[in-house]
Design a protein around this motif. Structure first.
Motif, PDB file in Angstrom:
ATOM      1  N   TRP A   1       0.917  -1.203  -0.049  1.00  0.00           N
ATOM      2  CA  TRP A   1      -0.021  -0.257   0.095  1.00  0.00           C
ATOM      3  C   TRP A   1       0.829   1.318   0.257  1.00  0.00           C
ATOM      4  N   ASP A   2       2.011   1.267   0.928  1.00  0.00           N
ATOM      5  CA  ASP A   2       2.788   2.378   1.072  1.00  0.00           C
ATOM      6  C   ASP A   2       3.206   2.974  -0.542  1.00  0.00           C
ATOM      7  N   ASN A   3       3.753   1.590  -1.172  1.00  0.00           N
ATOM      8  CA  ASN A   3       4.127   2.145  -2.609  1.00  0.00           C
ATOM      9  C   ASN A   3       3.468   2.511  -3.507  1.00  0.00           C
ATOM     10  N   ILE A   4       2.144   2.042  -3.580  1.00  0.00           N
ATOM     11  CA  ILE A   4       1.160   2.793  -4.422  1.00  0.00           C
ATOM     12  C   ILE A   4       0.518   4.047  -4.019  1.00  0.00           C
ATOM     13  N   LEU A   5       0.551   4.497  -2.812  1.00  0.00           N
ATOM     14  CA  LEU A   5       0.336   5.703  -2.286  1.00  0.00           C
ATOM     15  C   LEU A   5       1.460   6.749  -2.656  1.00  0.00           C
ATOM     16  N   LYS A   6       2.415   6.335  -2.994  1.00  0.00           N
ATOM     17  CA  LYS A   6       3.422   7.168  -3.615  1.00  0.00           C
ATOM     18  C   LYS A   6       2.966   8.114  -4.868  1.00  0.00           C
ATOM     19  N   GLY A   7       2.242   7.208  -5.788  1.00  0.00           N
ATOM     20  CA  GLY A   7       1.604   7.860  -6.914  1.00  0.00           C
ATOM     21  C   GLY A   7       0.122   8.148  -7.094  1.00  0.00           C
ATOM     22  N   TYR A   8      -0.481   7.637  -5.865  1.00  0.00           N
ATOM     23  CA  TYR A   8      -1.910   7.869  -5.955  1.00  0.00           C
ATOM     24  C   TYR A   8      -2.581   8.252  -4.735  1.00  0.00           C
ATOM     25  N   ASP A   9      -3.793   8.950  -4.722  1.00  0.00           N
ATOM     26  CA  ASP A   9      -4.538   9.659  -3.668  1.00  0.00           C
ATOM     27  C   ASP A   9      -5.242   8.392  -2.842  1.00  0.00           C
ATOM     28  N   GLU A  10      -5.749   7.540  -3.443  1.00  0.00           N
ATOM     29  CA  GLU A  10      -6.558   6.413  -2.837  1.00  0.00           C
ATOM     30  C   GLU A  10      -6.514   5.280  -3.442  1.00  0.00           C
ATOM     31  N   ILE A  11      -6.660   3.929  -2.627  1.00  0.00           N
ATOM     32  CA  ILE A  11      -6.489   2.860  -3.265  1.00  0.00           C
ATOM     33  C   ILE A  11      -7.912   2.104  -3.075  1.00  0.00           C
ATOM     34  N   VAL A  12      -8.262   1.390  -3.827  1.00  0.00           N
ATOM     35  CA  VAL A  12      -9.318   0.395  -3.860  1.00  0.00           C
ATOM     36  C   VAL A  12      -8.941  -0.817  -3.753  1.00  0.00           C
ATOM     37  N   TYR A  13      -8.789  -1.578  -2.757  1.00  0.00           N
ATOM     38  CA  TYR A  13      -8.074  -2.953  -2.564  1.00  0.00           C
ATOM     39  C   TYR A  13      -9.213  -4.047  -2.434  1.00  0.00           C
ATOM     40  N   ILE A  14      -9.198  -4.997  -3.490  1.00  0.00           N
ATOM     41  CA  ILE A  14     -10.059  -5.959  -3.433  1.00  0.00           C
ATOM     42  C   ILE A  14      -9.468  -7.399  -3.359  1.00  0.00           C
ATOM     43  N   PRO A  15      -9.404  -7.946  -2.204  1.00  0.00           N
ATOM     44  CA  PRO A  15      -8.739  -9.252  -1.933  1.00  0.00           C
ATOM     45  C   PRO A  15      -9.864 -10.461  -2.270  1.00  0.00           C
ATOM     46  N   MET A  16      -9.366 -11.557  -1.845  1.00  0.00           N
ATOM     47  CA  MET A  16     -10.075 -12.708  -1.905  1.00  0.00           C
ATOM     48  C   MET A  16     -11.301 -12.708  -0.937  1.00  0.00           C
ATOM     49  N   SER A  17     -12.459 -13.401  -1.077  1.00  0.00           N
ATOM     50  CA  SER A  17     -13.647 -13.245  -0.365  1.00  0.00           C
ATOM     51  C   SER A  17     -13.250 -13.584   1.147  1.00  0.00           C
ATOM     52  N   SER A  18     -13.926 -12.906   2.054  1.00  0.00           N
ATOM     53  CA  SER A  18     -13.689 -13.145   3.521  1.00  0.00           C
ATOM     54  C   SER A  18     -14.231 -14.451   3.901  1.00  0.00           C
ATOM     55  N   GLY A  19     -15.019 -15.145   3.027  1.00  0.00           N
ATOM     56  CA  GLY A  19     -15.582 -16.354   3.317  1.00  0.00           C
ATOM     57  C   GLY A  19     -14.515 -17.374   3.070  1.00  0.00           C
ATOM     58  N   LEU A  20     -13.490 -17.274   2.561  1.00  0.00           N
ATOM     59  CA  LEU A  20     -12.477 -18.244   2.030  1.00  0.00           C
ATOM     60  C   LEU A  20     -11.121 -17.924   2.702  1.00  0.00           C
ATOM     61  N   SER A  21     -10.893 -16.695   3.208  1.00  0.00           N
ATOM     62  CA  SER A  21      -9.530 -16.507   3.936  1.00  0.00           C
ATOM     63  C   SER A  21      -9.710 -15.362   4.822  1.00  0.00           C
ATOM     64  N   LYS A  22      -8.970 -15.354   5.808  1.00  0.00           N
ATOM     65  CA  LYS A  22      -8.928 -14.401   6.785  1.00  0.00           C
ATOM     66  C   LYS A  22      -8.046 -13.235   6.295  1.00  0.00           C
ATOM     67  N   SER A  23      -7.529 -13.179   5.387  1.00  0.00           N
ATOM     68  CA  SER A  23      -6.715 -12.153   4.665  1.00  0.00           C
ATOM     69  C   SER A  23      -7.498 -10.963   4.546  1.00  0.00           C
ATOM     70  N   CYS A  24      -8.917 -11.198   4.174  1.00  0.00           N
ATOM     71  CA  CYS A  24      -9.656  -9.939   3.807  1.00  0.00           C
ATOM     72  C   CYS A  24      -9.848  -8.984   5.104  1.00  0.00           C
ATOM     73  N   GLU A  25     -10.297  -9.950   6.180  1.00  0.00           N
ATOM     74  CA  GLU A  25     -10.720  -9.089   7.293  1.00  0.00           C
ATOM     75  C   GLU A  25      -9.468  -8.526   8.149  1.00  0.00           C
ATOM     76  N   SER A  26      -8.155  -9.078   7.885  1.00  0.00           N
ATOM     77  CA  SER A  26      -7.169  -8.365   8.318  1.00  0.00           C
ATOM     78  C   SER A  26      -7.128  -7.082   7.446  1.00  0.00           C
ATOM     79  N   ALA A  27      -6.837  -7.184   6.136  1.00  0.00           N
ATOM     80  CA  ALA A  27      -6.851  -6.057   5.697  1.00  0.00           C
ATOM     81  C   ALA A  27      -7.684  -4.987   5.771  1.00  0.00           C
ATOM     82  N   ILE A  28      -9.117  -5.423   6.150  1.00  0.00           N
ATOM     83  CA  ILE A  28      -9.949  -4.447   6.384  1.00  0.00           C
ATOM     84  C   ILE A  28      -9.522  -3.551   7.847  1.00  0.00           C
ATOM     85  N   ASN A  29      -9.446  -4.611   8.724  1.00  0.00           N
ATOM     86  CA  ASN A  29      -8.624  -3.854   9.997  1.00  0.00           C
ATOM     87  C   ASN A  29      -7.456  -3.098   9.861  1.00  0.00           C
ATOM     88  N   PHE A  30      -6.745  -3.334   8.987  1.00  0.00           N
ATOM     89  CA  PHE A  30      -5.408  -2.770   8.720  1.00  0.00           C
ATOM     90  C   PHE A  30      -5.568  -1.608   8.201  1.00  0.00           C
TER      91      PHE A  30
END
Length: 289
Positions: free
Chosen positions: A73-102
């Motif tokens: 995210w840090d690297n992307i924000l060097k050139g952009y104002d906002e990020i829309v991050y679309i990870p895999m479904s929260s029903g299949l992995s905890k990575s989505c929930e982790s990203a939402i909290n982060f």
């Protein structure tokens, strides 16, 4: 106008090269194989992955470390104002929930918008490209997140599993059930709707399984998606089974001629890890833009 970045993870099936070509940022998903860590499409190709499965190596999926996500995210924000991050479904992995909290952390709040789009692989890929088009139309990150959230259930995936070996390994099928299924040429058909991988039907033989998936899609088009049928599209997917996938695509085109079949792609490795090679799939998704 704000400069909006569209980002996803490699569970979308978007490769690093494809992402660069289309202005989409792709976080590679980690895998543990034996005692080594690998990253999809970085030091682990599709062919290498299936070779390791074939050799019965212990392949496990995992979620990205928060440090890796922070750097991404840090690297992307060097050139952009906002990020829309679309990870895999929260029903299949905890990575989505982790990203939402982060994303609620002070440094990312109001800059990173995480979408739980309830999708994976080919349907997630289509959501990412819709997000890109919406950004090009001038939508900001919050607006794009809302649109993708409102339409997150407008998709289905049906998957024919060729071998019960990996379902047995994951505890979804008992050893006795796997042995009997192999003897009777049972081909489970699974579905992903609303983010979870669930059983749909068990049938005998690949031909019947393919017909079962086609009929399931027809049912969805005539029921769940009847009011938006003109916006629905189809795509075919597979796990290391391209030749048969191409043949299945032709069957689908003949059986459902009034819905466009857009492409044929491999399923993402996170799905492949749990179902093994030889699988065929058909996905139905709503094209928003």
């Amino acid at each position: 106008m704000k400069k909006i970045a569209i980002a996803t993870d490699s569970n979308s099936g978007i490769t690093q090269a494809e992402g660069k070509e289309n202005g989409i940022f792709v976080l590679p998903m980690p895998f543990t194989i034996g005692e080594e860590e690998y990253f999809e499409d970085i030091n682990l190709s599709q062919d290498e992955f299936y070779e390791k499965l074939k050799n019965n190596e212990d392949v496990k999926t995992s979620q990205p470390a928060l440090g890796a996500l922070e750097d991404f995210w840090d690297n992307i924000l060097k050139g952009y104002d906002e990020i829309v991050y679309i990870p895999m479904s929260s029903g299949l992995s905890k990575s989505c929930e982790s990203a939402i909290n982060f994303a609620r952390e002070e440094k990312f709040a109001g800059k990173v918008f995480v979408v739980d789009n309830q999708r994976i692989s080919v349907t997630l890929k289509n959501a990412v490209y819709d997000a890109k088009k919406l950004a090009e139309q001038g939508k900001d990150a919050e607006e794009i997140k809302q649109i993708l959230t409102d339409t997150k259930f407008d998709s289905s995936i049906y998957i024919m599993v060729d071998t019960l070996k990996y379902l047995k390994k994951g505890g979804r099928v008992t050893p006795a059930g796997a042995a009997l299924g192999a003897l009777l040429h049972i081909k489970p058909v699974l579905q992903i709707q609303g983010g979870k991988l669930d059983a749909y039907k068990k049938v005998m033989g690949t031909k019947v399984a393919c017909q079962t998936m086609i009929e399931a899609v027809k049912t969805d088009l005539n029921n769940r998606f009847k009011d938006i049928k003109q916006e629905m599209r189809l795509c075919i997917a597979h796990t290391h089974n391209d030749e048969n996938a191409q043949k299945f695509m032709e069957e689908v085109k003949k059986a459902i001629p009034d819905v466009e079949v857009t492409y044929c792609d491999p399923l993402s490795l996170s799905v492949s890890c749990h179902i093994g090679p030889g699988a065929l799939a058909v996905a139905l998704y709503r094209e928003l833009v």
